[in-house]
Scaffold this active site. Structure first.
Site, PDB file in Angstrom:
ATOM      1  N   ALA A  22       0.802  -1.230   0.000  1.00 21.79           N
ATOM      2  CA  ALA A  22       0.000   0.000   0.000  1.00 21.79           C
ATOM      3  C   ALA A  22       0.831   1.274   0.000  1.00 21.79           C
ATOM      4  O   ALA A  22       0.276   2.360   0.011  1.00 21.79           O
ATOM      5  CB  ALA A  22      -0.932   0.005   1.209  1.00 21.79           C
ATOM      6  N   ASN A  23       2.139   1.153  -0.039  1.00 21.40           N
ATOM      7  CA  ASN A  23       2.969   2.349   0.105  1.00 21.40           C
ATOM      8  C   ASN A  23       3.247   3.068  -1.212  1.00 21.40           C
ATOM      9  O   ASN A  23       3.817   4.158  -1.211  1.00 21.40           O
ATOM     10  CB  ASN A  23       4.305   1.992   0.771  1.00 21.40           C
ATOM     11  CG  ASN A  23       5.132   1.045  -0.076  1.00 21.40           C
ATOM     12  OD1 ASN A  23       4.717  -0.090  -0.281  1.00 21.40           O
ATOM     13  ND2 ASN A  23       6.278   1.493  -0.559  1.00 21.40           N
ATOM     14  N   GLY A  25       2.134   3.395  -5.810  1.00 26.11           N
ATOM     15  CA  GLY A  25       1.401   2.972  -6.988  1.00 26.11           C
ATOM     16  C   GLY A  25      -0.044   2.609  -6.751  1.00 26.11           C
ATOM     17  O   GLY A  25      -0.799   3.319  -6.080  1.00 26.11           O
ATOM     18  N   GLY A  27      -1.365   0.233  -4.947  1.00 24.14           N
ATOM     19  CA  GLY A  27      -1.709  -0.030  -3.556  1.00 24.14           C
ATOM     20  C   GLY A  27      -2.030   1.234  -2.792  1.00 24.14           C
ATOM     21  O   GLY A  27      -2.964   1.263  -1.985  1.00 24.14           O
ATOM     22  N   SER A 150      -3.046  -9.901 -14.473  1.00 24.36           N
ATOM     23  CA  SER A 150      -2.270  -9.077 -15.392  1.00 24.36           C
ATOM     24  C   SER A 150      -2.513  -9.556 -16.808  1.00 24.36           C
ATOM     25  O   SER A 150      -2.775 -10.742 -17.046  1.00 24.36           O
ATOM     26  CB  SER A 150      -0.775  -9.177 -15.069  1.00 24.36           C
ATOM     27  OG  SER A 150       0.007  -8.571 -16.078  1.00 24.36           O
ATOM     28  N   TYR A 177       7.047 -13.832 -14.789  1.00 26.12           N
ATOM     29  CA  TYR A 177       6.017 -12.935 -14.271  1.00 26.12           C
ATOM     30  C   TYR A 177       4.636 -13.374 -14.752  1.00 26.12           C
ATOM     31  O   TYR A 177       3.684 -13.451 -13.963  1.00 26.12           O
ATOM     32  CB  TYR A 177       6.308 -11.503 -14.714  1.00 26.12           C
ATOM     33  CG  TYR A 177       5.230 -10.507 -14.346  1.00 26.12           C
ATOM     34  CD1 TYR A 177       4.890 -10.274 -13.020  1.00 26.12           C
ATOM     35  CD2 TYR A 177       4.542  -9.792 -15.336  1.00 26.12           C
ATOM     36  CE1 TYR A 177       3.901  -9.368 -12.678  1.00 26.12           C
ATOM     37  CE2 TYR A 177       3.556  -8.874 -15.000  1.00 26.12           C
ATOM     38  CZ  TYR A 177       3.232  -8.674 -13.677  1.00 26.12           C
ATOM     39  OH  TYR A 177       2.249  -7.780 -13.347  1.00 26.12           O
TER      40      TYR A 177
END
Length: 301
Positions: A22-23, A25, A27, A150, A177
């Protein structure tokens, strides 16, 4: 749904949401929007100092925002277990569990528990965290688990659980990924099938942000340049996850993405996942593998 935006989020007063990563982008945008709607937001992150600065910035815009930062490293299952135990001890119920944090296009490496970095961070940790918090989720009247997919889940040779750490295959960042995001989607749909069979009120939904500026330092030079020039802002990219987490119309097993051209940008709508992601046989194999890998067992077949 085509015009759905942040102002359509219903009141979340009295509800508790957990958002990983959450820190920054997506989030940060998800946590901000949920707090603005009245939810208590638990922000799971590796860097508490960075998260404290983010919370201070959010409270400048939303003075009444109720946010709590707790440390968690999704590349370390012991950290995931400790985090889940603290959440369960401090909050009697959890209404929204949003698996947002992700490893994106990183060089070949291993998590602390020996998993390929993408698969360990983007799937094994969310699988374990969901199981560890399932009782807390079930105490809410209609909880939601939101996993992050994604477009890259279609850009992989497939999910090879017999060589999950790329010991026999050549390692390519996009393939690894994409495979981790295929796993995230297959997990979502299998989770929802198992929740339905168990008669649970919890639902599982997936969302993807399209082409969004979620991580400006991911990939090579040209990919980073394209992201800065053409990607949509995180506030827009966060809308599919916010819809999945809060919209009354969202249903278990939905996959939400942007409504624009090739799902690259735009307001949220239901989109299609690949046949592999929806394959119940793959879902069952992945579930069994994930239980062995994480040591967390729940919702038996």
């Amino acid at each position: 749904m085509a015009s759905w935006c942040r102002s359509d989020i219903p009141s979340l007063a009295g509800r508790t949401a957990l958002v990983t990563g959450a820190n920054r982008g997506l989030g940060r945008e998800i946590a901000t929007a949920l707090a603005a709607a009245g939810a208590t937001v638990i922000a799971g992150c590796r860097d508490l100092a960075r998260m404290d600065a983010t919370i201070a910035a959010i409270r400048t815009a939303q003075p009444r925002a109720d946010l709590v930062a707790l440390p968690v490293d999704l590349a370390d299952l012991s950290s995931v277990r400790a985090f889940a135990a603290e959440v369960a001890a401090r909050w009697p119920r959890l209404d929204i569990l949003c698996h947002n944090a992700a490893a994106i296009m990183v060089p070949q490496g291993r998590t602390r528990d020996g998993f390929e970095t993408h698969l360990g961070t983007n799937h094994v940790a969310p699988f374990a965290l969901t199981g560890l918090l399932l009782e807390t989720l079930q105490r809410a009247p209609a909880a939601r688990v939101v996993n992050t997919g994604s477009l890259a889940h279609r850009m992989t040779a497939g999910l090879d659980l017999d060589d999950a750490a790329y010991e026999r295959r050549a390692y390519r960042e996009m393939d690894a990924y994409g495979a981790s995001k295929l796993a995230a989607l297959a997990f979502t749909f299998e989770l929802d099938r198992r929740l339905r069979r168990a008669g649970s009120s919890v639902i599982a939904v997936a969302a993807h942000p399209g082409y969004s500026a979620t991580n400006d330092d991911a990939g090579g030079f040209f990919m980073r340049l394209a992201t800065r020039l053409f990607a949509q802002a995180p506030a827009i990219g966060a809308l599919p996850a916010l819809y999945a987490a809060t919209a009354p119309e969202a249903r278990g097993g939905d996959y939400i993405g942007p409504a624009g051209f090739k799902e690259l940008r735009g307001a949220p709508r239901r989109v299609e996942a690949s046949d592999a992601a929806r394959d119940p046989a793959l879902g069952e194999r992945l579930w069994a593998w994930s239980e062995r890998a994480s040591g967390v067992r729940y919702l038996p077949r």
